[in-house]
Design an enzyme around this catalytic site. Structure first.
Site, PDB file in Angstrom:
ATOM      1  N   TYR A 108       6.579  -3.739 -10.155  1.00  0.00           N
ATOM      2  CA  TYR A 108       6.209  -5.160 -10.029  1.00  0.00           C
ATOM      3  C   TYR A 108       6.122  -5.765 -11.444  1.00  0.00           C
ATOM      4  CZ  TYR A 108       2.865  -8.982  -9.025  1.00  0.00           C
ATOM      5  OH  TYR A 108       2.214 -10.184  -8.942  1.00  0.00           O
ATOM      6  N   ASP A 181       1.973   2.708  -6.791  1.00  0.00           N
ATOM      7  CA  ASP A 181       1.665   1.433  -6.134  1.00  0.00           C
ATOM      8  C   ASP A 181       2.176   1.530  -4.696  1.00  0.00           C
ATOM      9  OD1 ASP A 181       1.635  -1.187  -5.146  1.00  0.00           O
ATOM     10  OD2 ASP A 181       1.910  -2.046  -7.146  1.00  0.00           O
ATOM     11  N   LYS A 206      -1.910  -8.258   0.320  1.00  0.00           N
ATOM     12  CA  LYS A 206      -0.703  -8.310   1.171  1.00  0.00           C
ATOM     13  C   LYS A 206      -1.054  -7.913   2.606  1.00  0.00           C
ATOM     14  CE  LYS A 206       1.083  -9.047  -2.856  1.00  0.00           C
ATOM     15  NZ  LYS A 206       1.225 -10.387  -3.358  1.00  0.00           N
TER      16      LYS A 206
HETATM   17  C1  LIG Z   1       3.801  -4.151  -5.414  1.00  0.00           C
HETATM   18  C2  LIG Z   1       2.776  -5.123  -5.898  1.00  0.00           C
HETATM   19  N1  LIG Z   1       1.717  -4.668  -6.572  1.00  0.00           N
HETATM   20  C3  LIG Z   1       0.765  -5.503  -7.028  1.00  0.00           C
HETATM   21  C4  LIG Z   1       0.835  -6.857  -6.782  1.00  0.00           C
HETATM   22  C5  LIG Z   1      -0.239  -7.767  -7.306  1.00  0.00           C
HETATM   23  O1  LIG Z   1      -1.062  -8.207  -6.289  1.00  0.00           O
HETATM   24  P1  LIG Z   1      -1.974  -9.505  -6.471  1.00  0.00           P
HETATM   25  O2  LIG Z   1      -1.080 -10.677  -6.270  1.00  0.00           O
HETATM   26  O3  LIG Z   1      -3.030  -9.356  -5.453  1.00  0.00           O
HETATM   27  O4  LIG Z   1      -2.519  -9.484  -7.868  1.00  0.00           O
HETATM   28  C6  LIG Z   1       1.907  -7.376  -6.063  1.00  0.00           C
HETATM   29  C7  LIG Z   1       2.011  -8.817  -5.800  1.00  0.00           C
HETATM   30  O5  LIG Z   1       3.019  -9.333  -5.363  1.00  0.00           O
HETATM   31  C8  LIG Z   1       2.909  -6.486  -5.612  1.00  0.00           C
HETATM   32  O6  LIG Z   1       3.976  -6.912  -4.930  1.00  0.00           O
END
Ligand SMILES: Cc1ncc(COP(=O)(O)O)c(C=O)c1O
Length: 395
Positions: A108, A181, A206
């Site tokens: 990400y 992740d 999510k």
């Molecule tokens: C795979 C992944 N990890 C972490 C995040 C970060 O999440 P947040 O938007 O709650 O900070 C996202 C956000 O799109 C994501 O897709």
């Protein structure tokens, strides 16, 4: 309810962490909006079993942690205000100045930025690896000061899987801290800790929250030592999850398996249909037999969620405008995992330095969709109508 591995996860998610006794008789935990928790006397401020400061968490955060531990088979959990802070907390807990981190090129974007920019300033180097790296090439990347490895499965936007059965034994042999992740699987379809990953993290924002109305993050582990390191980072940076957001996430856990089952089916139906569409070049969904890493998916995952991408043959932005303009059921918005379907054109944010196969648009225009809980037939009709608007006469 005690953790009973004989009950299905659907059942366990309904019951995990709940206790009418603890909740004053109610089915759901109370939301205590408190910075300050009073002690009956001055001595009790320092001698109680639990901290009397709201940032350290109260009943609703405890209930969420219990549910997440059940979900991912963890012993310890640390909450954070969003998914990105879960990524930074996990990374920061694993390294110190002078160390090197190996990170998948498909991570990400903001996770990648944290490693390069913030950890870089702190004297940590980061080396990116191809998400499909072989064990042999991976081994070559490990240096004396390599301390941790960051995986993300499937890759952000591009959906590659890692060959964990080849990579994890190498990480173990070299005593590297492994972080994954696990947001895409929501902890339901992939069990990183059972595979030997040290820290599994999720953006609860999510699928766990599931209604696009709250943020949250969590890092889960079976290691006491790593949990102490995580807790220290959370304390030093002042990381916490607000009670209302914790409430939304623990509520989301109750319906997570049911929502995901529906989203999985709808996504698969759409992905299979898109594969046959003449305007679509390629579909990137690991549960499809055509996916390059499908064998790995079969081995490691027990299901798939509602997020995948595809490329269109057309790459001319002007010619794609009628496609995007005529979409009506998919909202244009970042994020995923909610009850509503979303779509993003990915090319403007696709950053890769190692997986250079994504560097040029010869491979088509990349579109990602997050499938919600609408009727699959309606979503398909919406996509079909939009695809019909692309003028392919010049191709
Ligand atoms: C795979 C992944 N990890 C972490 C995040 C970060 O999440 P947040 O938007 O709650 O900070 C996202 C956000 O799109 C994501 O897709």
């Amino acid at each position: 309810m005690s953790s009973d591995q004989d009950t299905s996860k659907t059942t366990r998610m309904v019951h995990a962490g709940r206790s009418a006794d603890r909740f004053g008789g109610s089915v759901n935990p109370p939301i205590q909006r408190a910075s300050t928790l009073l002690s009956p006397d001055a001595e009790g401020l320092y001698s109680g079993p639990k901290s009397l400061y709201g940032r350290m968490g109260m009943t609703v955060q405890d209930v969420l942690i219990e549910g997440l531990k059940e979900l991912e088979g963890a012993e310890y959990g640390q909450l954070s205000s969003n998914g990105l802070s879960a990524c930074s907390m996990a990374l920061a807990s694993a390294v110190q100045a002078g160390d090197n981190i190996l990170m998948t090129d498909s991570a990400y974007g903001p996770t990648r930025r944290f490693a390069e920019r913030y950890l870089g300033r702190m004297g940590v180097t980061v080396s990116f690896f191809h998400p499909r790296i072989t064990g042999r090439d991976f081994e070559v990347m490990i240096s004396e000061n390599t301390k941790a490895v960051f995986f993300e499965m499937p890759g952000s936007l591009t959906f590659e899987l890692h060959d964990l059965s080849a990579l994890l034994p190498i990480c173990k042999a070299r005593h590297l801290i492994t972080i994954l992740d696990n947001t895409w699987s929501a902890g339901l379809f992939l069990q990183p800790l059972s595979l030997g990953i040290d820290l599994s993290l999720q953006a609860l924002t999510k699928y766990v929250v599931g209604h696009s109305d709250s943020f949250g993050g969590a890092v889960l582990t079976r290691s006491k030592k790593l949990s102490v390191q995580l807790e220290a980072i959370a304390q030093d940076w002042g990381i916490s999850l607000a009670p209302d957001d914790a409430y939304a996430a623990q509520r989301g856990l109750r319906t997570l398996p049911v929502r995901l089952k529906q989203q999985e089916q709808t996504a698969l139906e759409l992905a299979r249909w898109l594969e046959t569409h003449p305007k679509v070049r390629k579909v990137y969904h690991p549960a499809l037999p055509s996916h390059e890493d499908h064998e790995i998916w079969n081995k490691l995952f027990s299901g798939s969620s509602g997020l995948f991408s595809f490329t269109l043959h057309e790459t001319d932005t002007d010619k794609l405008k009628p496609f995007y303009d005529s979409i009506s059921l998919f909202g244009f918005g970042f994020s995923y995992g909610g009850f509503e379907s979303l779509m993003i054109p990915c090319d403007p944010q696709l950053k890769r330095t190692i997986s250079t196969e994504w560097a040029n648009r010869q491979r088509g225009s990349l579109v990602r969709i997050s499938v919600g809980l609408e009727d699959p037939a309606d979503l398909r009709a919406d996509l079909a109508n939009a695809l019909d608007q692309i003028d392919s006469s010049g191709q």
